[in-house]
Design a protein around this motif. Structure first.
Motif, PDB file in Angstrom:
ATOM      1  N   PRO A   1       0.829  -1.210   0.000  1.00 15.20           N
ATOM      2  CA  PRO A   1       0.000   0.000   0.000  1.00 15.20           C
ATOM      3  C   PRO A   1       0.863   1.260   0.000  1.00 15.20           C
ATOM      4  CG  PRO A   1      -0.071  -1.102   2.144  1.00 15.20           C
ATOM      5  CD  PRO A   1       0.770  -1.954   1.254  1.00 15.20           C
TER       6      PRO A   1
ATOM      7  N   VAL B   1      -7.382   1.419  -0.469  1.00 15.30           N
ATOM      8  CA  VAL B   1      -7.267  -0.034  -0.314  1.00 15.30           C
ATOM      9  C   VAL B   1      -8.415  -0.539   0.548  1.00 15.30           C
ATOM     10  CG1 VAL B   1      -5.811  -1.923   0.499  1.00 15.30           C
ATOM     11  CG2 VAL B   1      -4.752   0.138  -0.472  1.00 15.30           C
TER      12      VAL B   1
ATOM     13  N   LYS C   1      -6.474  -1.411  -4.565  1.00 13.45           N
ATOM     14  CA  LYS C   1      -6.082  -2.738  -4.115  1.00 13.45           C
ATOM     15  C   LYS C   1      -7.093  -3.238  -3.089  1.00 13.45           C
ATOM     16  CE  LYS C   1      -1.200  -1.615  -4.825  1.00 13.45           C
ATOM     17  NZ  LYS C   1       0.082  -1.211  -4.186  1.00 13.45           N
TER      18      LYS C   1
END
Length: 435
Positions: free
Chosen positions: A283, A289, A359
């Motif tokens: 990250p 995320v 993500k």
């Protein structure tokens, strides 16, 4: 007595052989061994059997450390060298990925190892009052039985908790209704802070509560009580005491939790698993995320600490509140948001409502995250997904959807030996999608 050579080990730690084309699963047998066995259950396509005698032993066979091995159902692999246990679990993961998902990972990650004994900082310990066996029994269930094993020690519990089992038996046996205490929930935090939550099905007397207070003082533990559901859990003694917490030193994070909150049982492995997960997820500042099934923020806060904005989603409103509290306590509330939602009913719209996601980390319970992976659509396809699993079969099922339907590649997978001496397989996998 039939004799066979063991070919492999299955996901429950049983030796596997084939006799006349039929699979036979033999408790306690190891690959490469020639054994005598006795069948105790016959089915059209398989048989279950008990080991009678090892004729030729595996070089990986070891003497079980626990005196209750074979009686207690808590561990099934103590007869196998600890390093070999990890290799067996890696094979179970690879077999599940192939047989269930028709997948092979590009890379097999090195197994994550930690302490083999005394690692279990969370546990639900059974209790039964059995006059024929001398009074109260405290321990895990017997193999293939609902009975509580007659134990006075346990090698996978922290040593100070294992040493406490005889005193716990005496404590329960002296209560006014010893047959109405079915369970003790154990939680150990930093600095060996230990909480025991006693489930009681009948109201306790003042004398009972005094016994609990005396026990807590004598053993340096906190005693909590639970009369009904989780919302009835209350601290009994000491009335003023520090709360439970664990730390993730690599990420400068301290996590506060209550004794009945879900946390990983193996603190050392959790720290190493966190390192692996953050390395794979990578990250960065400016990224959004998702942390799905985020619990009290175990993965969320390291993601935030590394600079990304984390969006945590969890089904329990209680845990969502705990995650928010932990974010504030760690000074991470500015780039952490949390939502309560039932991810087993995830849809394209509910995932899209989280906003753009670069993500994703998924850490579901044993049932997996099939609704989530099916709900991924062109509106929400993160470039990278890290999937932490406690069930190879559901990981493989979900991985098949990600790869065969959603366009991801399984870049790597490997196990974390979260539960040494048991057949439980914890794993982590990385999926990537081309831009």
């Amino acid at each position: 007595m039939p004799v066979a050579v063991i070919e492999s080990v299955d996901h429950e730690g049983r030796g596997v052989t084939h006799v006349d084309g039929k699979a036979t699963f033999i408790d306690g047998a190891l690959p490469g061994e020639e054994v005598e066995y006795s069948v105790y259950r016959k089915r059209p396509s398989y048989e279950l059997a008990q080991l009678v005698r090892v004729i030729t032993a595996s070089a990986q066979r070891v003497q079980p450390k626990c005196r209750y091995f074979g009686v207690c159902g808590g561990c099934s692999m103590q007869h196998l060298d600890s390093g070999a246990q990890a290799a067996v679990k890696q094979r179970v993961l690879e077999d599940a990925l192939w047989h269930v998902g028709k997948l092979r990972a590009d890379t097999i990650f090195p197994a994550i190892h930690g302490p083999s004994w005394g690692y279990r900082f969370r546990a639900r310990i059974g209790a039964r009052f059995v006059p024929k066996k001398g009074g109260a029994l405290v321990g895990f269930r017997e193999r293939k039985s609902s009975y509580v094993a007659d134990m006075t020690s346990c090698e996978i519990l922290p040593p100070h908790v294992s040493a406490m089992l005889p005193a716990l038996r005496e404590l329960i046996g002296g209560l006014s209704t010893p047959d109405r205490i079915p369970q003790i929930e154990l939680a150990v935090g930093d600095d060996d802070l230990t909480v025991l939550v006693f489930r009681h099905l009948e109201p306790l007397t003042a004398a009972d509560e005094d016994r609990f207070r005396t026990f807590a003082d004598a053993h340096g533990v906190q005693v909590w009580l639970q009369s009904k559901g989780p919302d009835t859990v209350r601290r009994l003694h000491p009335e003023e005491a520090p709360g439970l917490s664990y730390t993730l030193p690599e990420f400068g994070v301290k996590m506060d939790f209550r004794p009945t909150d879900f946390t990983q049982v193996n603190v050392a492995i959790n720290q190493l698993l966190m390192r692996r997960a953050m390395q794979l997820l990578a990250p960065r500042a400016g990224e959004r995320v998702a942390d799905l099934f985020c619990g009290l923020g175990n993965f969320s806060l390291p993601i935030a600490r590394l600079g990304a904005t984390v969006v945590g989603v969890e089904g329990s409103e209680t845990l969502v509140a705990r995650a928010l509290e932990n974010a504030r306590a760690n000074g991470l509330e500015a780039n952490a948001e949390f939502h309560a939602a039932n991810l087993f009913e995830a849809t394209e719209d509910s995932l899209a409502a989280l906003g753009h996601l670069d993500k994703m980390l998924i850490d579901p319970p044993r049932d997996g995250a099939i609704a989530v992976v099916k709900a991924l659509s062109e509106r929400q396809l993160p470039a990278r997904i890290v999937y932490v699993s406690c069930n190879p079969a559901t990981l493989a099922r979900d991985a098949a959807v990600l790869v065969h339907e959603k366009g991801y590649t399984l870049r790597g997978a490997g196990i974390a030996n979260m539960f040494p001496q048991t057949s439980h397989v914890e794993s982590i996998a990385l999926f990537e999608r081309a831009a």
